[in-house]
Design an enzyme around this catalytic site. Structure first.
Site, mmCIF file in Angstrom:
data_model
loop_
_atom_site.group_PDB
_atom_site.id
_atom_site.type_symbol
_atom_site.label_atom_id
_atom_site.label_comp_id
_atom_site.label_asym_id
_atom_site.label_seq_id
_atom_site.Cartn_x
_atom_site.Cartn_y
_atom_site.Cartn_z
ATOM 1 N N LEU A 117 22.827 38.570 34.487
ATOM 2 C CA LEU A 117 23.429 37.281 34.834
ATOM 3 C C LEU A 117 24.696 36.917 34.051
ATOM 4 O O LEU A 117 25.154 35.783 34.124
ATOM 5 C CB LEU A 117 22.404 36.130 34.709
ATOM 6 C CG LEU A 117 21.160 36.260 35.594
ATOM 7 C CD1 LEU A 117 20.201 35.101 35.336
ATOM 8 C CD2 LEU A 117 21.536 36.310 37.068
ATOM 9 N N ASP A 118 25.247 37.855 33.306
ATOM 10 C CA ASP A 118 26.498 37.561 32.587
ATOM 11 C C ASP A 118 27.356 38.824 32.478
ATOM 12 O O ASP A 118 27.871 39.139 31.411
ATOM 13 C CB ASP A 118 26.187 36.989 31.197
ATOM 14 C CG ASP A 118 27.405 36.319 30.550
ATOM 15 O OD1 ASP A 118 28.372 36.012 31.280
ATOM 16 O OD2 ASP A 118 27.394 36.121 29.326
ATOM 17 N N ILE A 119 27.486 39.551 33.599
ATOM 18 C CA ILE A 119 28.311 40.752 33.604
ATOM 19 C C ILE A 119 29.770 40.319 33.605
ATOM 20 O O ILE A 119 30.221 39.658 34.538
ATOM 21 C CB ILE A 119 28.030 41.639 34.838
ATOM 22 C CG1 ILE A 119 26.556 42.061 34.876
ATOM 23 C CG2 ILE A 119 28.951 42.854 34.851
ATOM 24 C CD1 ILE A 119 26.110 42.918 33.725
ATOM 25 N N GLN A 120 30.472 40.627 32.531
ATOM 26 C CA GLN A 120 31.900 40.319 32.428
ATOM 27 C C GLN A 120 32.526 41.341 31.484
ATOM 28 O O GLN A 120 31.821 41.993 30.705
ATOM 29 C CB GLN A 120 32.106 38.886 31.934
ATOM 30 C CG GLN A 120 31.460 38.579 30.592
ATOM 31 C CD GLN A 120 31.741 37.162 30.151
ATOM 32 O OE1 GLN A 120 32.895 36.777 30.074
ATOM 33 N NE2 GLN A 120 30.695 36.399 29.846
#
Length: 148
Positions: A117-120
């Site tokens: 939920l926080d692929i960056q």
């Protein structure tokens, strides 16, 4: 996680500078929701162990303060790489190799019921051998779970 809720420490063993770890804990020891969040993050990282995920070491508690440890990943985030190569760009085969590795990690995590939920770009580290390591499971959740 929420900014200011957790504290991250980069540690090395005395006399063994190559043995480096990260220790993540909470900044405010009276914050009960932060305690639950740090343990949830540790659980998601531990169950997501894969060659392209930062290696989980241990979870524990000192003076009623939970913490967990994982490997310090040597390398450069994709965010830093992109800013460093902004004028030159990347080769297509290089991009494909990085995406292939990341997709492998995500596929494995999803079979274990975990969503990152926080692929960056800042959460994807690339080492000197062009191997990808996914970090920061602060927003991760189990499928069908909600933190409100």
């Amino acid at each position: 996680g929420v900014v200011g809720v957790s504290a991250l420490y980069h540690l090395a063993k005395k006399g063994q500078p190559d043995k480096q770890v990260c220790c993540k804990t909470i900044a405010n020891t009276s914050n009960e929701s932060a305690k639950r969040q740090i343990l949830a993050e540790a659980s998601c990282l531990e169950i997501s162990q894969h060659p392209t995920v930062a290696r989980f070491i241990k979870v524990g508690s000192e003076f009623h303060t939970p913490y967990f440890m994982y490997e310090w990943v040597q390398g450069e985030s994709i965010a830093k790489k992109v800013s460093r190569y902004s004028g030159k760009g990347f080769r297509h085969d290089h991009i494909a190799w990085l995406i292939y590795q990341l997709a492998g990690a995500l596929e494995y995590m999803h079979t274990k019921g975990v969503c990152h939920l926080d692929i960056q770009p800042s959460n994807i580290i690339v080492d000197e051998d062009d191997a990808v390591k996914l970090i920061d499971f602060g927003a991760a959740q189990y499928v069908n779970e909600s933190h409100g």
